[in-house]
Design a protein around this motif. Structure first.
Motif, PDB file in Angstrom:
ATOM      1  N   GLN A 211     -45.356 -28.099 -45.804  1.00  0.00           N
ATOM      2  CA  GLN A 211     -45.420 -26.467 -45.840  1.00  0.00           C
ATOM      3  C   GLN A 211     -44.916 -25.671 -47.406  1.00  0.00           C
ATOM      4  OE1 GLN A 211     -42.329 -24.832 -43.033  1.00  0.00           O
ATOM      5  NE2 GLN A 211     -42.782 -22.831 -43.415  1.00  0.00           N
ATOM      6  N   LYS A 214     -48.154 -26.152 -49.475  1.00  0.00           N
ATOM      7  CA  LYS A 214     -48.732 -25.120 -49.336  1.00  0.00           C
ATOM      8  C   LYS A 214     -48.661 -24.033 -49.806  1.00  0.00           C
ATOM      9  CE  LYS A 214     -51.376 -23.271 -45.390  1.00  0.00           C
ATOM     10  NZ  LYS A 214     -51.573 -23.122 -43.782  1.00  0.00           N
ATOM     11  N   GLU A 215     -47.269 -23.363 -49.452  1.00  0.00           N
ATOM     12  CA  GLU A 215     -46.849 -22.294 -49.987  1.00  0.00           C
ATOM     13  C   GLU A 215     -46.917 -22.193 -51.579  1.00  0.00           C
ATOM     14  OE1 GLU A 215     -42.964 -21.909 -48.609  1.00  0.00           O
ATOM     15  OE2 GLU A 215     -43.665 -21.408 -46.370  1.00  0.00           O
ATOM     16  N   LYS A 217     -48.960 -23.989 -53.436  1.00  0.00           N
ATOM     17  CA  LYS A 217     -50.469 -23.876 -53.859  1.00  0.00           C
ATOM     18  C   LYS A 217     -51.056 -22.326 -53.480  1.00  0.00           C
ATOM     19  CE  LYS A 217     -51.550 -28.721 -53.573  1.00  0.00           C
ATOM     20  NZ  LYS A 217     -52.488 -29.889 -52.899  1.00  0.00           N
TER      21      LYS A 217
END
Length: 354
Positions: A211, A214-215, A217
């Motif tokens: 998570q 992903k945030e 990126k």
């Protein structure tokens, strides 16, 4: 299964030298199934025998297996390289074998011997040798897995362990990242905790950071740099690789004290840095010290050696030296030269696939 092993081993004599892939444009860091994988299961006494090559494909696994219910599993990452003369070789496989044994002891699993591990890796690379990209076009990624395949109901280690290896050709850029890394320092969610499994390649170490990575990126960063779980100020790892800092003539990386993975590339760089005349040390260093570094780079099988162009911590962005005439570039060329057969291996690190 023994017949499958014999037939697969002879494939490189009858099939084309390379698989039918546009190596210049098609290859990235995506799923590309190859021809064969290797499987071996533990005996009741905890030893392994009768492993063999089998066609690549789905495997059967019992719903009661410990790996599905309790995450009892490890993985390794390795690569096979093609030299300019067309030979294929692997890099320090015995180090991965030893690391898997250490992880297996931590998770109470039976593990193959070093000889069994290296033999299996050589077998599966040889069987899939047409999938090793031409020199300079990429590598054949090797993924050994060890997991509790035996059935359990209560929380307990599996009575049977499966050792499985599959391969996948990949490009030179890790997950499409071809430029230097830009890191976001995360100071609230640790990657690993003292007494946990951060020091072994436990399969459950990685999904908890999906998570936040992903945030990061989504904000334009390449990856996340994690700090220690106690004081939240000491540098530990990026999500899947070790971190080094360069300051003057000193090259430093965090010590492997249970929360940091003892990377094979990491270990090799510490040795090569000494050969180049630098002071190489394992010690704790704070994020503030990282931000004052001349250079920062990451190491790992997947990323190899990747320089870090910037790190952002609490809205403060610091840029580091990259490119030509850097320590990072010297070390990168040195280890890549050995791995790819451009430089003589005088340390016995390379194992050729004959």
């Amino acid at each position: 299964m023994a017949t499958s092993s014999t037939n697969a081993a002879n494939n490189d004599e009858t099939e084309e030298r390379h698989a039918k892939i546009d190596w210049d444009h098609h290859l990235s860091y995506s799923v590309i199934p190859t021809d064969y994988m290797y499987m071996m299961k533990s005996n009741p006494d905890g030893t392994f025998s009768d492993g063999a090559l089998i066609p690549f494909g789905p495997i059967e696994i019992n719903p009661h297996s410990s790996v599905l219910n309790y995450g009892q599993g490890l993985f390794e990452g390795m690569k096979a390289y093609r030299t300019p003369t067309g030979e294929v070789q692997i890099f320090r496989p015995e180090e991965n074998a030893i690391r898997m044994q250490i992880g297996a002891e931590r998770l109470l699993m039976a593990a193959p011997t070093v000889d069994q591990y290296v033999h299996a890796v050589k077998q599966v690379v040889r069987a899939n040798i047409r999938w090793v990209p031409p020199h300079g076009k990429g590598t054949l990624y090797i993924r050994p897995l060890l997991f509790g395949s035996g059935s359990v109901m209560g929380i307990s280690p599996a009575p049977e362990t499966t050792f499985l290896i599959f391969t996948n050709p990949i490009g030179n850029a890790y997950k499409g990242i071809s430029a230097s890394l830009s890191l976001l320092v995360h100071d609230s969610l640790p990657r690993a905790f003292p007494g946990g499994t951060g020091g072994v390649k436990n399969i459950s170490n990685y999904s908890p950071v999906f998570q936040v990575v992903k945030e990061a990126k989504g904000k334009g960063f390449s990856d996340v740099l994690f700090l220690d779980a106690v004081e939240h100020k000491y540098v530990e790892e990026v999500s899947s690789c070790n971190v080094f800092i360069v300051k003057g003539n000193k090259i430093s990386t965090s010590p492997t004290l249970g929360t940091i993975l003892p990377g094979v590339t990491r270990k090799s760089i510490l040795q090569l840095a000494l050969q180049l005349g630098y002071q190489a040390e394992e010690r704790r260093f704070s994020v503030d010290e990282l931000l004052e570094a001349d250079e920062v780079f990451c190491t790992g099988t997947a990323v190899s050696i990747s320089d870090v162009c910037s790190a952002t911590y609490k809205d403060r962005k610091v840029e580091f030296k990259t490119g030509e005439n850097t320590v990072t570039r010297k070390l990168s060329e040195m280890i890549r030269g050995i791995q790819n057969g451009l430089t003589e291996d005088n340390r016995g690190w390379v194992v050729k696939i004959d």
